[in-house]
Design a protein around this motif. Structure first.
Motif, PDB file in Angstrom:
ATOM      1  N   ARG A   1      -7.459   0.444   9.405  1.00 57.56           N
ATOM      2  CA  ARG A   1      -6.756   0.665  10.657  1.00 57.56           C
ATOM      3  C   ARG A   1      -5.510  -0.227  10.758  1.00 57.56           C
ATOM      4  NH1 ARG A   1     -10.973   0.473  14.864  1.00 57.56           N
ATOM      5  NH2 ARG A   1     -11.453   2.520  14.011  1.00 57.56           N
ATOM      6  N   ALA A   2      -5.647  -1.486  10.342  1.00 52.58           N
ATOM      7  CA  ALA A   2      -4.537  -2.428  10.411  1.00 52.58           C
ATOM      8  C   ALA A   2      -3.376  -2.023   9.515  1.00 52.58           C
ATOM      9  CB  ALA A   2      -5.016  -3.833  10.043  1.00 52.58           C
ATOM     10  N   PHE A   3      -3.691  -1.397   8.392  1.00 57.12           N
ATOM     11  CA  PHE A   3      -2.646  -0.960   7.475  1.00 57.12           C
ATOM     12  C   PHE A   3      -2.223   0.495   7.738  1.00 57.12           C
ATOM     13  CE2 PHE A   3      -3.892  -4.642   4.927  1.00 57.12           C
ATOM     14  CZ  PHE A   3      -2.657  -5.058   4.436  1.00 57.12           C
ATOM     15  N   GLY A   4      -2.795   1.107   8.786  1.00 60.65           N
ATOM     16  CA  GLY A   4      -2.431   2.487   9.143  1.00 60.65           C
ATOM     17  C   GLY A   4      -2.909   3.501   8.115  1.00 60.65           C
ATOM     18  N   ARG A   5      -4.093   3.293   7.560  1.00 63.93           N
ATOM     19  CA  ARG A   5      -4.608   4.186   6.517  1.00 63.93           C
ATOM     20  C   ARG A   5      -5.897   4.887   6.950  1.00 63.93           C
ATOM     21  NH1 ARG A   5      -3.002   2.703   0.639  1.00 63.93           N
ATOM     22  NH2 ARG A   5      -1.090   1.594   1.070  1.00 63.93           N
ATOM     23  N   GLU A   6      -6.032   5.184   8.221  1.00 63.19           N
ATOM     24  CA  GLU A   6      -7.262   5.820   8.735  1.00 63.19           C
ATOM     25  C   GLU A   6      -7.401   7.222   8.215  1.00 63.19           C
ATOM     26  OE1 GLU A   6      -8.610   4.504  12.806  1.00 63.19           O
ATOM     27  OE2 GLU A   6      -6.423   4.529  12.978  1.00 63.19           O
TER      28      GLU A   6
ATOM     29  N   GLN B   1     -24.171 -10.064   8.537  1.00 62.50           N
ATOM     30  CA  GLN B   1     -22.873 -10.383   7.944  1.00 62.50           C
ATOM     31  C   GLN B   1     -22.351  -9.216   7.096  1.00 62.50           C
ATOM     32  OE1 GLN B   1     -22.720 -13.949   5.596  1.00 62.50           O
ATOM     33  NE2 GLN B   1     -20.498 -13.910   5.465  1.00 62.50           N
ATOM     34  N   ARG B   2     -23.260  -8.555   6.361  1.00 62.44           N
ATOM     35  CA  ARG B   2     -22.861  -7.391   5.562  1.00 62.44           C
ATOM     36  C   ARG B   2     -22.281  -6.302   6.470  1.00 62.44           C
ATOM     37  NH1 ARG B   2     -23.786  -5.463   0.622  1.00 62.44           N
ATOM     38  NH2 ARG B   2     -25.295  -7.085   0.150  1.00 62.44           N
ATOM     39  N   GLU B   3     -22.949  -6.049   7.608  1.00 61.00           N
ATOM     40  CA  GLU B   3     -22.460  -5.041   8.557  1.00 61.00           C
ATOM     41  C   GLU B   3     -21.087  -5.427   9.100  1.00 61.00           C
ATOM     42  OE1 GLU B   3     -25.644  -4.850  11.396  1.00 61.00           O
ATOM     43  OE2 GLU B   3     -26.895  -3.605  10.087  1.00 61.00           O
ATOM     44  N   ARG B   4     -20.918  -6.715   9.398  1.00 60.25           N
ATOM     45  CA  ARG B   4     -19.631  -7.210   9.896  1.00 60.25           C
ATOM     46  C   ARG B   4     -18.532  -6.986   8.850  1.00 60.25           C
ATOM     47  NH1 ARG B   4     -20.585 -12.635  10.384  1.00 60.25           N
ATOM     48  NH2 ARG B   4     -21.925 -12.133  12.120  1.00 60.25           N
ATOM     49  N   LEU B   5     -18.841  -7.261   7.587  1.00 57.87           N
ATOM     50  CA  LEU B   5     -17.858  -7.098   6.520  1.00 57.87           C
ATOM     51  C   LEU B   5     -17.554  -5.627   6.254  1.00 57.87           C
ATOM     52  CD1 LEU B   5     -19.069  -9.901   4.086  1.00 57.87           C
ATOM     53  CD2 LEU B   5     -17.074  -9.945   5.579  1.00 57.87           C
ATOM     54  N   GLU B   6     -18.560  -4.770   6.388  1.00 53.70           N
ATOM     55  CA  GLU B   6     -18.322  -3.333   6.243  1.00 53.70           C
ATOM     56  C   GLU B   6     -17.422  -2.825   7.382  1.00 53.70           C
ATOM     57  OE1 GLU B   6     -18.943  -1.337   3.746  1.00 53.70           O
ATOM     58  OE2 GLU B   6     -20.170  -2.740   2.593  1.00 53.70           O
ATOM     59  N   LYS B   7     -17.631  -3.351   8.588  1.00 56.34           N
ATOM     60  CA  LYS B   7     -16.757  -2.997   9.711  1.00 56.34           C
ATOM     61  C   LYS B   7     -15.343  -3.528   9.474  1.00 56.34           C
ATOM     62  CE  LYS B   7     -20.347  -2.796  13.238  1.00 56.34           C
ATOM     63  NZ  LYS B   7     -20.954  -3.469  14.406  1.00 56.34           N
ATOM     64  N   ALA B   8     -15.248  -4.667   8.808  1.00 59.28           N
ATOM     65  CA  ALA B   8     -13.935  -5.241   8.497  1.00 59.28           C
ATOM     66  C   ALA B   8     -13.140  -4.327   7.567  1.00 59.28           C
ATOM     67  CB  ALA B   8     -14.086  -6.628   7.874  1.00 59.28           C
ATOM     68  N   LYS B   9     -13.838  -3.592   6.699  1.00 61.07           N
ATOM     69  CA  LYS B   9     -13.157  -2.619   5.832  1.00 61.07           C
ATOM     70  C   LYS B   9     -12.462  -1.550   6.682  1.00 61.07           C
ATOM     71  CE  LYS B   9     -15.991  -2.593   1.641  1.00 61.07           C
ATOM     72  NZ  LYS B   9     -16.849  -1.723   0.804  1.00 61.07           N
ATOM     73  N   VAL B  10     -13.206  -1.059   7.686  1.00 68.77           N
ATOM     74  CA  VAL B  10     -12.650  -0.036   8.580  1.00 68.77           C
ATOM     75  C   VAL B  10     -11.463  -0.612   9.360  1.00 68.77           C
ATOM     76  CG1 VAL B  10     -13.159   1.454  10.570  1.00 68.77           C
ATOM     77  CG2 VAL B  10     -14.870   1.134   8.757  1.00 68.77           C
ATOM     78  N   GLU B  11     -11.627  -1.839   9.851  1.00 72.99           N
ATOM     79  CA  GLU B  11     -10.542  -2.491  10.597  1.00 72.99           C
ATOM     80  C   GLU B  11      -9.322  -2.734   9.700  1.00 72.99           C
ATOM     81  OE1 GLU B  11     -10.252  -3.020  13.804  1.00 72.99           O
ATOM     82  OE2 GLU B  11     -12.269  -2.248  14.180  1.00 72.99           O
ATOM     83  N   LEU B  12      -9.562  -3.033   8.442  1.00 69.98           N
ATOM     84  CA  LEU B  12      -8.468  -3.258   7.494  1.00 69.98           C
ATOM     85  C   LEU B  12      -7.682  -1.964   7.282  1.00 69.98           C
ATOM     86  CD1 LEU B  12      -7.438  -5.655   5.838  1.00 69.98           C
ATOM     87  CD2 LEU B  12      -8.860  -4.865   3.958  1.00 69.98           C
TER      88      LEU B  12
ATOM     89  N   LYS C   1     -11.041 -10.058  13.211  1.00 68.05           N
ATOM     90  CA  LYS C   1     -10.462 -11.328  12.762  1.00 68.05           C
ATOM     91  C   LYS C   1     -10.443 -11.409  11.235  1.00 68.05           C
ATOM     92  CE  LYS C   1     -11.707 -14.120  16.779  1.00 68.05           C
ATOM     93  NZ  LYS C   1     -12.521 -15.261  17.257  1.00 68.05           N
ATOM     94  N   ILE C   2     -11.510 -10.935  10.603  1.00 66.12           N
ATOM     95  CA  ILE C   2     -11.575 -10.936   9.140  1.00 66.12           C
ATOM     96  C   ILE C   2     -10.473 -10.044   8.580  1.00 66.12           C
ATOM     97  CG2 ILE C   2     -12.961 -10.258   7.130  1.00 66.12           C
ATOM     98  CD1 ILE C   2     -15.469 -10.978   8.835  1.00 66.12           C
ATOM     99  N   ALA C   3     -10.346  -8.833   9.135  1.00 66.03           N
ATOM    100  CA  ALA C   3      -9.331  -7.886   8.666  1.00 66.03           C
ATOM    101  C   ALA C   3      -7.923  -8.443   8.883  1.00 66.03           C
ATOM    102  CB  ALA C   3      -9.488  -6.549   9.383  1.00 66.03           C
ATOM    103  N   ALA C   4      -7.694  -9.045  10.037  1.00 68.44           N
ATOM    104  CA  ALA C   4      -6.366  -9.606  10.333  1.00 68.44           C
ATOM    105  C   ALA C   4      -6.024 -10.749   9.372  1.00 68.44           C
ATOM    106  CB  ALA C   4      -6.313 -10.097  11.776  1.00 68.44           C
ATOM    107  N   SER C   5      -7.005 -11.595   9.077  1.00 68.60           N
ATOM    108  CA  SER C   5      -6.779 -12.703   8.165  1.00 68.60           C
ATOM    109  C   SER C   5      -6.498 -12.211   6.746  1.00 68.60           C
ATOM    110  CB  SER C   5      -7.979 -13.643   8.167  1.00 68.60           C
ATOM    111  OG  SER C   5      -7.757 -14.708   7.277  1.00 68.60           O
ATOM    112  N   LEU C   6      -7.269 -11.219   6.302  1.00 66.81           N
ATOM    113  CA  LEU C   6      -7.047 -10.648   4.971  1.00 66.81           C
ATOM    114  C   LEU C   6      -5.670  -9.982   4.882  1.00 66.81           C
ATOM    115  CD1 LEU C   6     -10.544  -9.118   4.189  1.00 66.81           C
ATOM    116  CD2 LEU C   6      -9.412 -10.941   2.928  1.00 66.81           C
ATOM    117  N   LYS C   7      -5.293  -9.284   5.946  1.00 60.07           N
ATOM    118  CA  LYS C   7      -3.979  -8.633   5.960  1.00 60.07           C
ATOM    119  C   LYS C   7      -2.868  -9.674   5.884  1.00 60.07           C
ATOM    120  CE  LYS C   7      -0.958  -5.511   8.398  1.00 60.07           C
ATOM    121  NZ  LYS C   7      -0.540  -4.925   9.640  1.00 60.07           N
ATOM    122  N   ARG C   8      -2.979 -10.720   6.686  1.00 57.28           N
ATOM    123  CA  ARG C   8      -1.980 -11.785   6.699  1.00 57.28           C
ATOM    124  C   ARG C   8      -1.888 -12.450   5.316  1.00 57.28           C
ATOM    125  NH1 ARG C   8      -3.290 -13.540  11.238  1.00 57.28           N
ATOM    126  NH2 ARG C   8      -5.080 -14.752  10.589  1.00 57.28           N
ATOM    127  N   SER C   9      -3.029 -12.742   4.723  1.00 53.16           N
ATOM    128  CA  SER C   9      -3.052 -13.365   3.399  1.00 53.16           C
ATOM    129  C   SER C   9      -2.433 -12.461   2.343  1.00 53.16           C
ATOM    130  CB  SER C   9      -4.484 -13.696   2.996  1.00 53.16           C
ATOM    131  OG  SER C   9      -5.025 -14.665   3.839  1.00 53.16           O
TER     132      SER C   9
END
Length: 122
Positions: A117-122, A104-115, A62-70
């Motif tokens: 993935r969302a932008f297709g940069r794996e 929360q730090r772990e969640r945000l670090e996972k959000a980096k990975v999800e971000l 959700k964090i990654a999706a929101s950041l991508k949308r923004s």
């Protein structure tokens, strides 16, 4: 000749004693400014227009999706959407420092990975 000192006035307290009180020459600003510069950067940065509470969301996806949308909808960013989103996330993590709870730090670090993935940069 008059001296350029701050004037001192006396006033009576409830007990009847005199206390001195200095007149302040500085005026308080009527506009409310954020307490910390990092808070101002998060709110007013040219990087993104963030959704309120985005870093408090419960899911990394959700964090990654929101950041991508923004990032994709922001008119103020100066670089690509992926770079803007990732830099804002990294900025938040770095500025929180040791005060950021481990979960929360772990969640945000996972959000980096999800971000990525969302932008297709794996």
């Amino acid at each position: 000749m008059a001296h350029a000192r701050k004037t001192t006035h006396s006033r009576k307290t409830a007990a009847g004693k005199k206390t001195s009180q200095r007149r302040s020459t500085a005026r308080k600003s009527t506009t409310r400014t954020p307490k910390r510069w990092s808070q101002r950067v998060t709110k007013e940065s040219d990087a993104l227009d963030l959704k309120r509470g985005v870093f408090k969301l419960t899911s990394a996806k959700k964090i990654a999706a929101s950041l991508k949308r923004s990032a994709e909808h922001s008119e103020r960013r100066k670089t690509g959407a992926y770079r803007s989103a990732l830099s804002m996330l990294t900025f938040y993590i770095n500025r929180a420092g040791k005060t950021l709870p481990r979960t929360q730090r772990e969640r945000l670090e996972k959000a980096k990975v999800e971000l990525k993935r969302a932008f297709g940069r794996e």
